[in-house]
Enzyme design. Structure first.
Site, PDB file in Angstrom:
ATOM      1  N   ARG A   1      -9.815  -2.521 -45.404  1.00  0.00           N
ATOM      2  CA  ARG A   1     -10.586  -3.326 -46.177  1.00  0.00           C
ATOM      3  C   ARG A   1     -11.972  -2.698 -46.307  1.00  0.00           C
ATOM      4  NH1 ARG A   1     -14.183  -7.950 -46.033  1.00  0.00           N
ATOM      5  NH2 ARG A   1     -14.078  -9.019 -48.116  1.00  0.00           N
TER       6      ARG A   1
ATOM      7  N   SER B   1      -4.617 -13.720 -51.538  1.00  0.00           N
ATOM      8  CA  SER B   1      -5.527 -14.619 -50.792  1.00  0.00           C
ATOM      9  C   SER B   1      -5.604 -15.945 -51.742  1.00  0.00           C
ATOM     10  CB  SER B   1      -6.934 -14.239 -50.925  1.00  0.00           C
ATOM     11  OG  SER B   1      -7.260 -13.228 -49.922  1.00  0.00           O
TER      12      SER B   1
ATOM     13  N   LYS C   1     -18.000 -12.579 -45.042  1.00  0.00           N
ATOM     14  CA  LYS C   1     -17.581 -12.558 -46.426  1.00  0.00           C
ATOM     15  C   LYS C   1     -18.696 -13.533 -47.289  1.00  0.00           C
ATOM     16  CE  LYS C   1     -13.732 -12.269 -49.639  1.00  0.00           C
ATOM     17  NZ  LYS C   1     -14.291 -12.880 -50.847  1.00  0.00           N
TER      18      LYS C   1
HETATM   19  N1  TZP Z   1     -11.578 -13.429 -46.549  1.00  0.00           N
HETATM   20  C1  TZP Z   1     -11.867 -14.759 -46.273  1.00  0.00           C
HETATM   21  S1  TZP Z   1     -12.505 -14.874 -45.278  1.00  0.00           S
HETATM   22  C2  TZP Z   1     -12.975 -13.614 -44.611  1.00  0.00           C
HETATM   23  C3  TZP Z   1     -12.104 -12.864 -45.669  1.00  0.00           C
HETATM   24  C4  TZP Z   1     -12.201 -11.486 -45.751  1.00  0.00           C
HETATM   25  C5  TZP Z   1     -13.809 -12.740 -43.581  1.00  0.00           C
HETATM   26  C6  TZP Z   1     -13.360 -13.098 -42.327  1.00  0.00           C
HETATM   27  O1  TZP Z   1     -14.139 -12.466 -41.193  1.00  0.00           O
HETATM   28  P1  TZP Z   1     -14.389 -13.242 -39.757  1.00  0.00           P
HETATM   29  O2  TZP Z   1     -15.291 -12.146 -39.276  1.00  0.00           O
HETATM   30  O3  TZP Z   1     -13.050 -13.129 -39.096  1.00  0.00           O
HETATM   31  O4  TZP Z   1     -15.033 -14.778 -40.292  1.00  0.00           O
END
Ligand code: TZP
Ligand code: MG
Length: 221
Positions: A49, A117, A146
């Protein structure tokens, strides 16, 4: 993985526990190091990503990640179907606002893995109908990783989604060592913990921790 075919796809996804999603902005030692350490630790699925690099740099990095994953881990690319096709990745992971799943499937063929997702039960049911191979459900908890993720939906929602679909459910968002048990106990097949792993000094150790705890809880239930 080289010899992937349609019949093997679902059995490969049944084996996943800890799911690595790369994040070069958060990573302490860099994306390639994170992938290497996670795969050496036994991680069986990696998603590249990358939001900030040129297409050329992404193709080069993706090609190296594919080499590291080889036949040890499934290798998916987030969003960028062109990059996935360029390096013959095992598939892609897309969001609700990305390319429609049906279009992505047409471009990739039925042998490739497509993850989508979803945020709730309804989106999960639609994902299954549209031909997704797994769903990423989240954010389970609030997360700073995010920016547009929205508020955490809570681990009980995993149960609701699991009851509605047959696809593997990968939980994501705000998951760490303290709360990961609740995620697996509520039925997640796999989990992503980006910051909890890539911000650490020892990606290998943290990956191993998550793999061990996920397997332990799965065998108890
Ligand atoms: N999609 C939904 S939440 C997220 C993504 C890419 C981020 C998750 O990152 P973390 O650091 O595990 O909370
Ligand atoms: Mg996306």
């Amino acid at each position: 993985m080289n010899q992937k075919d349609f019949s093997r796809k679902s059995s490969l996804l049944k084996e996943i526990d800890f799911y690595l999603v790369t994040d070069s902005a958060l990573s302490k030692k860099g994306t390639l190091s994170d992938v290497r350490e996670a795969v050496e630790s036994g991680c069986k699925i990696v998603q590249y990503r990358e939001k900030d690099k040129s297409t050329r740099a992404m193709v080069e990095e993706a090609s190296e990640i594919k080499r590291i994953c080889n036949d040890r881990a499934i290798f998916l690319v987030n969003d960028r179907i062109d990059v996935a096709l360029a390096v013959d990745a095992d598939g892609i992971h897309i969001g609700q606002d990305d390319m429609p799943l049906e279009t992505a499937r047409r471009l990739l063929g039925r042998d490739k893995i497509i993850g989508l997702s979803v945020h709730d039960r309804e989106e999960a049911i639609l994902a299954e109908k549209a031909g997704a191979d797994y769903v990423g459900l989240g954010p389970i908890f609030d997360t700073a990783t995010k920016k547009d993720a929205g508020n955490g939906i809570g681990p009980l929602k995993i149960r609701e989604v699991k009851a509605a679909i047959k696809l593997p459910v990968v939980a994501i968002g705000g998951i760490n060592k303290e709360n990961c048990e609740s995620v697996i106990k509520n039925g997640a097949d796999s989990l992503v913990a980006i910051s909890a792993v890539v911000c650490s000094d020892d990606v290998k150790r943290e990956t191993k921790y998550f793999i061990d705890i996920i397997r332990k809880i799965k065998t108890q239930s």
